[in-house]
Design a protein around this motif. Structure first.
Motif, short mmCIF file in Angstrom:
data_model
loop_
_atom_site.label_atom_id
_atom_site.label_comp_id
_atom_site.label_asym_id
_atom_site.label_seq_id
_atom_site.Cartn_x
_atom_site.Cartn_y
_atom_site.Cartn_z
N LEU A 1 42.20 51.33 29.13
CA LEU A 1 42.87 50.60 28.06
C LEU A 1 41.88 50.04 27.06
N ARG A 2 42.36 49.74 25.87
CA ARG A 2 41.57 49.10 24.83
C ARG A 2 42.45 48.09 24.10
N GLY A 3 41.82 47.15 23.45
CA GLY A 3 42.52 46.23 22.57
C GLY A 3 43.46 45.27 23.28
N GLU A 4 44.66 45.11 22.70
CA GLU A 4 45.58 44.09 23.20
C GLU A 4 46.06 44.38 24.61
N ALA A 5 46.19 45.66 24.97
CA ALA A 5 46.65 45.98 26.33
C ALA A 5 45.64 45.49 27.35
N GLY A 6 44.34 45.71 27.08
CA GLY A 6 43.32 45.21 27.99
C GLY A 6 43.29 43.70 28.03
N ALA A 7 43.52 43.06 26.88
CA ALA A 7 43.54 41.60 26.83
C ALA A 7 44.69 41.04 27.66
N ALA A 8 45.82 41.76 27.69
CA ALA A 8 46.96 41.29 28.50
C ALA A 8 46.62 41.31 29.98
N LEU A 9 45.92 42.36 30.44
CA LEU A 9 45.50 42.40 31.84
C LEU A 9 44.49 41.30 32.13
N ASN A 10 43.60 41.04 31.20
CA ASN A 10 42.64 39.95 31.38
C ASN A 10 43.35 38.61 31.54
N ALA A 11 44.37 38.41 30.74
CA ALA A 11 45.11 37.14 30.82
C ALA A 11 45.77 36.99 32.18
N ASP B 1 39.13 35.58 38.16
CA ASP B 1 37.78 35.50 37.61
C ASP B 1 36.88 34.70 38.55
N ALA B 2 37.39 33.57 39.05
CA ALA B 2 36.61 32.79 40.02
C ALA B 2 36.46 33.55 41.33
N GLU B 3 37.51 34.24 41.75
CA GLU B 3 37.45 35.03 42.98
C GLU B 3 36.40 36.13 42.86
N ALA B 4 36.33 36.78 41.70
CA ALA B 4 35.35 37.85 41.50
C ALA B 4 33.93 37.29 41.53
N ARG B 5 33.71 36.12 40.96
CA ARG B 5 32.37 35.52 41.01
C ARG B 5 31.98 35.21 42.45
N ALA B 6 32.95 34.79 43.25
CA ALA B 6 32.66 34.53 44.68
C ALA B 6 32.34 35.84 45.40
N MET B 7 33.03 36.91 45.04
CA MET B 7 32.80 38.21 45.69
C MET B 7 31.39 38.74 45.42
N LEU B 8 30.80 38.37 44.29
CA LEU B 8 29.45 38.85 43.97
C LEU B 8 28.43 38.39 45.01
N GLY B 9 28.69 37.26 45.66
CA GLY B 9 27.74 36.74 46.64
C GLY B 9 27.99 37.19 48.06
N ARG B 10 28.97 38.04 48.27
CA ARG B 10 29.27 38.49 49.63
C ARG B 10 28.45 39.71 50.00
N ARG B 11 28.43 40.01 51.28
CA ARG B 11 27.60 41.11 51.77
C ARG B 11 28.25 42.47 51.56
#
Length: 374
Positions: free
Chosen positions: A100-110, A118-128
């Motif tokens: 996706l590009r543009g507004e469609a991608g922004a809708a998924l981000n929202a 977003d916080a869950e993904a940052r926590a996942m970066l530190g896992r094994r």
């Protein structure tokens, strides 16, 4: 009264002979290992089927909601994401986002931010778990999450090429300008990163990367110059003529050939012409190709002289360069061919002209009518 046990019962005891006893217990051990392996296979198949069922349920539950959000009809209230659905949902989200590009991608981000992913993904970066870190880097890159920058920088320094390249891709997505300053020297140093992947990641940061490369080249060690120039070639960035002039004057063949590949300015005609007589045939090949891009009418004779070179590839590239010159028409090439006294030179020019004619004929041939009933 004593009853016989399995070990003392006739026919069930281990043989008294040491060799037979060893064979007996080896057979018992093999039987037990086979049973354990069978049980493990059954357990894995049950686990796999359960995971597939969870994945199917997750897709059935969340795909319609995400598709509705893509077309601008997202729900006001989102259902709770179960822990067993988390990884399957993120995989689905990343898969949809990548197309996706543009507004469609922004809708998924929202939606991802509303769900706290977003916080869950940052926590996942530190896992094994490697899979979780890969998914997290992809999600954070699509989200453009600036808070994850320090974690992604650490991930980019790992020896794992897949993890590090994914983190670098996310950094470029988040901030191309800042990423170019950090990543370009890293790409030049890391030989284990495939050039195709490097080019794909840096494509959207081409302008800042060109500026960084231009500043780096005069200070780079000669052994790093070829890779830096190949990065510039892959990204199709235009380096300053003065920077390329320094590379063309280098003593290393690998540096000179890499620089010739990206020469695209008439300002360097003099240096390129001088390299037509270089002792190394690879340099002569690239110099001929470069003159095909930047040469003028006075270079026809120089390229014609190369048609008699002792190396086949030099003759071939010189003939291609002549055929590529925009002011040389077919009649001019025929006249040049007739004037050549060297048999090998004439044969090579004739071969390239024939290849050019075949390519032109293929482009001009219209598609035939569709066969009836096909």
């Amino acid at each position: 009264m004593r009853f016989p046990t399995l070990a003392t019962a006739p026919g069930f005891g281990a043989p008294s002979d040491p060799i037979l006893a060893a064979a007996f217990w080896t057979g018992i051990a093999a039987l037990l290992l086979t049973l354990l392996l069978g049980l493990q296979i059954v357990r894995l198949r049950i686990s796999l089927r359960a995971r597939e069922r969870r994945r199917a349920r997750t897709l059935a539950r969340w795909r319609p909601l995400l598709n509705a959000a893509i077309v601008g009809d997202g729900p006001q209230e989102l259902p709770r994401l179960l822990a067993s659905e988390r990884l399957h949902f993120i995989k689905l989200w990343v898969h949809l986002q990548s197309s996706l590009r543009g507004e469609a991608g922004a809708a998924l981000n929202a939606i991802a931010r509303r769900m706290g992913l977003d916080a869950e993904a940052r926590a996942m970066l530190g896992r094994r778990a490697r899979t979780e870190r890969l998914l997290a880097a992809l999600m954070l890159g699509h989200l453009g999450d600036r808070e994850a920058w320090p974690q992604l920088l650490r991930l980019a320094g790992l020896d794992d090429p897949t993890l590090s390249l994914t983190a670098l891709w996310a950094l470029v997505r988040i901030d191309p300008e800042a990423a170019a300053e950090y990543l370009t020297p890293l790409f030049v140093e890391r030989e284990d990163w495939a050039m195709s992947h490097v080019a794909g990641i840096l494509q959207q940061a081409g302008t800042p990367v060109a500026a960084v490369l231009a500043g780096m080249l005069p200070r780079l060690n000669p052994d790093r110059l070829p890779r830096a120039l190949r990065i510039a070639e892959a990204l199709r960035v235009e380096l300053p003529a003065a920077t390329l002039a320094g590379a063309l004057a280098n003593d290393a063949v690998a540096v000179v050939t890499a620089a010739l590949r990206i020469v695209n300015t008439p300002l360097l005609q003099g240096q390129v012409r001088a390299l037509l007589a270089h002792a190394d045939w690879q340099v002569r090949v690239q110099a001929a190709k470069a003159l095909g891009r930047i040469g003028d009418r006075g270079d026809v004779e120089r390229l014609a002289d190369l048609l008699a070179d002792r190396e086949w590839w030099v003759r071939y590239r010189a003939a291609q360069a002549l055929a590529a010159l925009p002011w040389l028409k077919r009649a001019d090439l025929d006249a040049l061919h007739a004037s050549l006294e060297d048999r090998y030179a004439a044969d090579m020019l004739a071969q390239v002209v024939a290849e050019q004619d075949a390519a032109n004929a293929k482009q001009e041939t219209p598609a035939g009518p569709a066969m009836e009933g096909a």
